[in-house]
Write a protein that holds these residues in place. Structure first.
Motif, PDB file in Angstrom:
ATOM      1  N   HIS A 118      30.870  28.831  22.574  1.00 54.51           N
ATOM      2  CA  HIS A 118      29.980  29.779  21.445  1.00 54.51           C
ATOM      3  C   HIS A 118      28.921  30.965  22.479  1.00 54.51           C
ATOM      4  O   HIS A 118      28.253  31.039  21.692  1.00 54.51           O
ATOM      5  CB  HIS A 118      29.497  29.168  20.240  1.00 54.51           C
TER       6      HIS A 118
ATOM      7  N   GLN B 129      31.287  35.721  21.381  1.00 54.02           N
ATOM      8  CA  GLN B 129      31.199  35.895  21.244  1.00 54.02           C
ATOM      9  C   GLN B 129      30.901  37.409  20.070  1.00 54.02           C
ATOM     10  O   GLN B 129      30.088  38.518  20.185  1.00 54.02           O
ATOM     11  CB  GLN B 129      29.791  35.577  19.797  1.00 54.02           C
TER      12      GLN B 129
ATOM     13  N   LEU C 256      32.954  30.971  14.833  1.00 58.45           N
ATOM     14  CA  LEU C 256      32.770  31.504  16.794  1.00 58.45           C
ATOM     15  C   LEU C 256      31.019  31.558  16.248  1.00 58.45           C
ATOM     16  O   LEU C 256      30.609  31.393  17.679  1.00 58.45           O
ATOM     17  CB  LEU C 256      33.729  32.267  17.185  1.00 58.45           C
ATOM     18  N   TYR C 257      30.840  32.460  15.513  1.00 60.88           N
ATOM     19  CA  TYR C 257      29.555  33.020  14.508  1.00 60.88           C
ATOM     20  C   TYR C 257      29.083  31.774  13.851  1.00 60.88           C
ATOM     21  O   TYR C 257      29.089  31.642  12.838  1.00 60.88           O
ATOM     22  CB  TYR C 257      29.555  34.287  14.140  1.00 60.88           C
ATOM     23  N   SER C 258      27.435  31.065  14.759  1.00 64.62           N
ATOM     24  CA  SER C 258      27.053  30.228  13.801  1.00 64.62           C
ATOM     25  C   SER C 258      26.462  31.136  13.182  1.00 64.62           C
ATOM     26  O   SER C 258      26.033  31.912  13.040  1.00 64.62           O
ATOM     27  CB  SER C 258      26.502  29.784  14.703  1.00 64.62           C
TER      28      SER C 258
END
Length: 270
Positions: free
Chosen positions: A119, A124, A268-270
């Motif tokens: 991550h 990203q 993948l993107y928090s």
């Protein structure tokens, strides 16, 4: 690096793979190697779960393809071994740290070092979208529509011709998927089978891709690739993770790897 350059994107679209040199630092690679050493030192695999990892079809079906230890590893950290490292009783014939072929399949979720790499802001990006026999990742990670899976192959140390670098057939990602591994229905016990068959890809079609430590290789889900046996005295550690474009994509219920209530596929993107 905010995104791929137009020339890099064009090359990936044409070839089905792309090398980004020096993507990760030496310190990041060392941190991954050290963490793997710690994980292996602490591993405790019961004798009946000691599975040799293979990419040969008949061996796949007889070993990992019929074992719950492998088929239920999608949300766990489990260990798969090189050939010939056990005696007939399952005891190690070599030091355990020299026996590992693969650790899978949830390092990215459960281990903080590998989670941070997976991550990382560098990964990203909006434009990312032992011997390993020639294969397509989509054989095992099938989606509808196709073309929605991207492999990230990170060289934790140099992967050169002498120690088993990757080889690719440029442009082979445009020809569809020739074979699929299908998981047996849940009520029939652990098991897998293959649909279709791979053609006999001529060896002269493959081109090598040596990668220095820290290099990142982008791998289209349908490009044909392999690695040769490492006959050198140098190891070739790598970390691989696959990304799937979520919007408008159906993950095949027939894939051996399935998300679980305990571990859905993480964004993948928090």
């Amino acid at each position: 690096m905010a995104c791929l350059s137009p020339s890099q994107l064009k090359k990936f679209q044409e070839d089905g793979f792309l090398l980004l040199e020096g993507f990760f630092t030496a310190d990041e690679c060392v941190a991954m190697q050290q963490r793997i050493g710690e994980i292996v030192a602490e591993m405790d695999v019961p004798l009946h779960c000691r599975t040799e990892f293979s990419t040969q079809e008949d061996e796949q079906l007889q070993t990992q393809g019929k074992t719950d230890y492998f088929l239920s590893s999608g949300d766990k950290i489990r260990f798969f071994f090189e050939k010939g490292v056990f005696d007939e009783k399952g005891n190690f014939l070599v030091p355990p740290e020299k026996s590992i072929n693969k650790i899978g399949h949830a390092l990215h979720a459960h281990d903080p070092v590998f989670r941070s790499i997976t991550h990382s802001p560098k990964v990203q990006q909006p434009h990312f979208g032992g011997e390993v026999s020639p294969h397509q990742d989509a054989t095992f990670l099938y989606t509808e529509p196709l073309g929605r899976v991207l492999g990230l192959w990170i060289a934790m140390e140099d992967a050169m011709l002498e120690n088993g670098c990757l080889w690719f057939i440029p442009g082979s990602h445009t020809r569809g998927v020739s074979r699929r591994m299908i998981r047996a229905p849940s009520d029939s016990g652990p098991g897998t089978s293959f649909l279709g068959s791979d053609p006999a890809w001529a060896s002269n079609l493959f081109v090598p891709l040596p990668v220095r430590r820290g290099g990142l290789v982008l791998i289209h889900g349908e490009v044909v690739h392999k690695s040769e046996q490492n006959h050198s005295d140098h190891s070739r550690q790598a970390y691989t993770v696959h990304l799937m474009e979520a919007a408008g994509t159906v993950w095949s219920p027939g894939n051996w790897l399935q998300p679980t209530p305990e571990l859905p596929f993480p964004p993948l993107y928090s």
